[in-house]
Design a protein around this motif. Structure first.
Motif, PDB file in Angstrom:
ATOM      1  N   LEU A 257       0.869  -1.181   0.000  1.00  0.00           N
ATOM      2  CA  LEU A 257       0.000   0.000   0.000  1.00  0.00           C
ATOM      3  C   LEU A 257       0.896   1.219   0.000  1.00  0.00           C
ATOM      4  O   LEU A 257       1.689   1.418   0.932  1.00  0.00           O
ATOM      5  CB  LEU A 257      -0.919   0.015   1.225  1.00  0.00           C
ATOM      6  CG  LEU A 257      -1.722   1.307   1.444  1.00  0.00           C
ATOM      7  CD1 LEU A 257      -2.670   1.586   0.272  1.00  0.00           C
ATOM      8  CD2 LEU A 257      -2.497   1.242   2.763  1.00  0.00           C
TER       9      LEU A 257
ATOM     10  N   HIS B 271       0.875   5.179   0.085  1.00  0.00           N
ATOM     11  CA  HIS B 271       0.083   6.388   0.315  1.00  0.00           C
ATOM     12  C   HIS B 271       0.566   7.504  -0.614  1.00  0.00           C
ATOM     13  O   HIS B 271       1.769   7.681  -0.822  1.00  0.00           O
ATOM     14  CB  HIS B 271       0.209   6.839   1.765  1.00  0.00           C
ATOM     15  CG  HIS B 271      -0.578   6.010   2.730  1.00  0.00           C
ATOM     16  ND1 HIS B 271      -1.949   5.960   2.712  1.00  0.00           N
ATOM     17  CD2 HIS B 271      -0.178   5.188   3.734  1.00  0.00           C
ATOM     18  CE1 HIS B 271      -2.373   5.155   3.677  1.00  0.00           C
ATOM     19  NE2 HIS B 271      -1.309   4.672   4.308  1.00  0.00           N
TER      20      HIS B 271
ATOM     21  N   THR C  22      -2.825   1.875  -3.881  1.00  0.00           N
ATOM     22  CA  THR C  22      -2.398   3.237  -3.577  1.00  0.00           C
ATOM     23  C   THR C  22      -3.598   4.100  -3.240  1.00  0.00           C
ATOM     24  O   THR C  22      -4.728   3.786  -3.640  1.00  0.00           O
ATOM     25  CB  THR C  22      -1.609   3.846  -4.759  1.00  0.00           C
ATOM     26  OG1 THR C  22      -0.999   5.070  -4.338  1.00  0.00           O
ATOM     27  CG2 THR C  22      -2.515   4.137  -5.944  1.00  0.00           C
TER      28      THR C  22
ATOM     29  N   SER D 223      -8.267   2.152   5.679  1.00  0.00           N
ATOM     30  CA  SER D 223      -8.093   1.021   6.583  1.00  0.00           C
ATOM     31  C   SER D 223      -9.242   0.027   6.482  1.00  0.00           C
ATOM     32  O   SER D 223      -9.121  -1.115   6.941  1.00  0.00           O
ATOM     33  CB  SER D 223      -7.948   1.507   8.029  1.00  0.00           C
ATOM     34  OG  SER D 223      -9.147   2.090   8.496  1.00  0.00           O
TER      35      SER D 223
ATOM     36  N   VAL E 192      -2.040  -6.618   3.768  1.00  0.00           N
ATOM     37  CA  VAL E 192      -0.932  -5.893   3.155  1.00  0.00           C
ATOM     38  C   VAL E 192       0.385  -6.334   3.798  1.00  0.00           C
ATOM     39  O   VAL E 192       0.480  -6.474   5.019  1.00  0.00           O
ATOM     40  CB  VAL E 192      -1.118  -4.370   3.326  1.00  0.00           C
ATOM     41  CG1 VAL E 192       0.086  -3.603   2.816  1.00  0.00           C
ATOM     42  CG2 VAL E 192      -2.388  -3.922   2.621  1.00  0.00           C
TER      43      VAL E 192
ATOM     44  N   VAL F  55       3.331  -1.280   4.110  1.00  0.00           N
ATOM     45  CA  VAL F  55       2.724   0.037   3.922  1.00  0.00           C
ATOM     46  C   VAL F  55       3.848   1.049   3.768  1.00  0.00           C
ATOM     47  O   VAL F  55       4.756   1.107   4.609  1.00  0.00           O
ATOM     48  CB  VAL F  55       1.832   0.439   5.112  1.00  0.00           C
ATOM     49  CG1 VAL F  55       1.363   1.886   4.957  1.00  0.00           C
ATOM     50  CG2 VAL F  55       0.629  -0.491   5.232  1.00  0.00           C
TER      51      VAL F  55
ATOM     52  N   ASP G 264       4.605   4.809   3.928  1.00  0.00           N
ATOM     53  CA  ASP G 264       4.029   6.016   4.512  1.00  0.00           C
ATOM     54  C   ASP G 264       4.848   7.219   4.074  1.00  0.00           C
ATOM     55  O   ASP G 264       5.905   7.504   4.643  1.00  0.00           O
ATOM     56  CB  ASP G 264       4.024   5.880   6.035  1.00  0.00           C
ATOM     57  CG  ASP G 264       3.459   7.091   6.734  1.00  0.00           C
ATOM     58  OD1 ASP G 264       2.745   7.867   6.077  1.00  0.00           O
ATOM     59  OD2 ASP G 264       3.732   7.269   7.930  1.00  0.00           O
TER      60      ASP G 264
ATOM     61  N   ASN H 237      -2.772   2.336   9.664  1.00  0.00           N
ATOM     62  CA  ASN H 237      -1.746   1.673   8.855  1.00  0.00           C
ATOM     63  C   ASN H 237      -1.473   0.272   9.375  1.00  0.00           C
ATOM     64  O   ASN H 237      -1.347  -0.682   8.599  1.00  0.00           O
ATOM     65  CB  ASN H 237      -0.438   2.487   8.884  1.00  0.00           C
ATOM     66  CG  ASN H 237      -0.381   3.560   7.814  1.00  0.00           C
ATOM     67  OD1 ASN H 237      -1.097   3.516   6.828  1.00  0.00           O
ATOM     68  ND2 ASN H 237       0.488   4.539   8.014  1.00  0.00           N
TER      69      ASN H 237
ATOM     70  N   LEU I 142      -2.199  -4.376   7.849  1.00  0.00           N
ATOM     71  CA  LEU I 142      -1.095  -5.306   7.643  1.00  0.00           C
ATOM     72  C   LEU I 142      -1.470  -6.735   8.002  1.00  0.00           C
ATOM     73  O   LEU I 142      -2.218  -6.982   8.957  1.00  0.00           O
ATOM     74  CB  LEU I 142       0.108  -4.900   8.491  1.00  0.00           C
ATOM     75  CG  LEU I 142       0.855  -3.623   8.084  1.00  0.00           C
ATOM     76  CD1 LEU I 142       1.871  -3.262   9.160  1.00  0.00           C
ATOM     77  CD2 LEU I 142       1.542  -3.781   6.743  1.00  0.00           C
TER      78      LEU I 142
ATOM     79  N   ILE J 263       5.589  -1.291   8.370  1.00  0.00           N
ATOM     80  CA  ILE J 263       5.354   0.061   7.879  1.00  0.00           C
ATOM     81  C   ILE J 263       6.711   0.716   7.651  1.00  0.00           C
ATOM     82  O   ILE J 263       7.575   0.689   8.530  1.00  0.00           O
ATOM     83  CB  ILE J 263       4.539   0.887   8.889  1.00  0.00           C
ATOM     84  CG1 ILE J 263       3.174   0.249   9.125  1.00  0.00           C
ATOM     85  CG2 ILE J 263       4.364   2.326   8.399  1.00  0.00           C
ATOM     86  CD1 ILE J 263       2.407   0.838  10.301  1.00  0.00           C
TER      87      ILE J 263
END
Length: 310
Positions: A147, A149, A172, A199, A205, A208, A210, A220, A224, A230
């Motif tokens: 993912l 952002h 995304t 979310s 995922v 992530v 960030d 976030n 997961l 992350i």
């Protein structure tokens, strides 16, 4: 030489056009005549004084700017990889909102004549950040779900391309007006963050990414799968923050190598990586103020380039 400097921390109005001395260089450095650079969010954060712990300004006036693309003007006596007249791109050791900048030899790569200075000047910082986030800290593997952002932004639009190249399934976040754009880069799934809680839309995922300040780290963490992580470029304390949610966090510190820049240049040549240039600005006081103001909206698609020479 012409340069855009800041005399103090503040809003975009502190950017000033000045005549300053051409920077000096040591035996291991290269003096580059700049043709293009770009504006990155970190430039705005440095200018505003909000990242002094990580990027302190030791003296004013200070020249902002990280990226550079241009032609080698002079080389230090210990430099072996470059000579006067070489087309190069990379990261500056001195600020790059200027006609000349100094770079370390190992933070430059040669640039093919088939690649424009504008495209090369748009990419070093964002491409290296995406690379290190995805592969050094994220340890991205083929088939994993990621993912990203802010997929339409500077780092995001490059990270999508790199993740797809590595064989990942890419999700995304982007506003509706950018959905077509991020899908064209390779995004498999797009979440409209203006109308949907990411979310609730993303699940299972592996990683992530960030890239945007202010995102809820609990959300976030919730997307997961077990063992996910992350990776953040905006939250230095990410590891401690997400530990409470039972997941792993990594803060990205980019330590670039010339070999990585050479690989990025190769991808540009084969057109498997592209920089989307939103607009090019001249090296002028008012133009750079406009560019900084625009970056701070956090809704800029791709990159804003500074055209220094034709």
């Amino acid at each position: 030489m012409r340069a855009i400097t800041i005399q103090e921390y503040g809003n975009p109005d502190v950017l000033r056009g000045e005549q300053v001395a051409v920077p000096s260089y040591n035996d291991n450095q290269v003096l580059v005549e700049l043709y293009a650079t770009s504006v990155n969010p970190v430039d705005c954060n440095i200018r505003a004084g909000v990242v002094q712990e990580v990027f302190p300004v030791h003296s004013f006036p200070h020249i902002l700017g990280l990226d550079l693309a241009g032609v080698v003007k002079e080389v230090g006596t210990a430099v072996t990889q470059f000579k006067q007249g070489d087309r190069v791109f990379g990261l500056g050791s001195t600020g790059t909102y200027a006609e000349y900048a100094v770079a370390e030899e190992d933070q430059l790569a040669k640039l093919s004549s088939t690649i424009t200075f504008q495209e090369a000047g748009a990419l070093p910082a964002v491409a290296l950040t995406a690379w290190h986030s995805l592969f050094h800290y994220g340890e991205l593997k083929e088939g994993q779900r990621v993912l990203i952002h802010g997929g339409a932004g500077g780092v995001g639009h490059v990270a999508i391309q790199m993740a797809k190249r590595a064989g990942a399934y890419v999700m995304t976040t982007a506003r509706a007006s950018n959905h077509k754009f991020v899908r064209s880069l390779g995004a498999d799934e797009v979440i409209d963050y203006t109308s949907v809680d990411f979310s609730e839309a993303a699940r299972d995922v592996d990683i992530v990414f960030d890239f945007i300040m202010g995102i809820d780290q609990q959300k976030n963490s919730n997307v997961l799968k077990q063992g996910g992580r992350i990776v953040s470029i905006v939250t230095p304390s990410i590891e401690d923050i997400v530990k409470a949610y039972g997941v792993e966090g990594k803060f990205v510190v980019v330590n670039p190598k010339r070999e990585e820049l050479e690989q990025i240049e190769g991808w540009l040549q084969e057109q498997s990586l592209k920089a989307y240039i939103n607009e090019a600005y001249p090296l002028a006081e008012e133009a750079l103020r406009m560019a900084h103001t625009r970056i701070e909206t956090k809704h800029t698609r791709g990159k804003l380039v500074i055209q220094i020479r034709e």
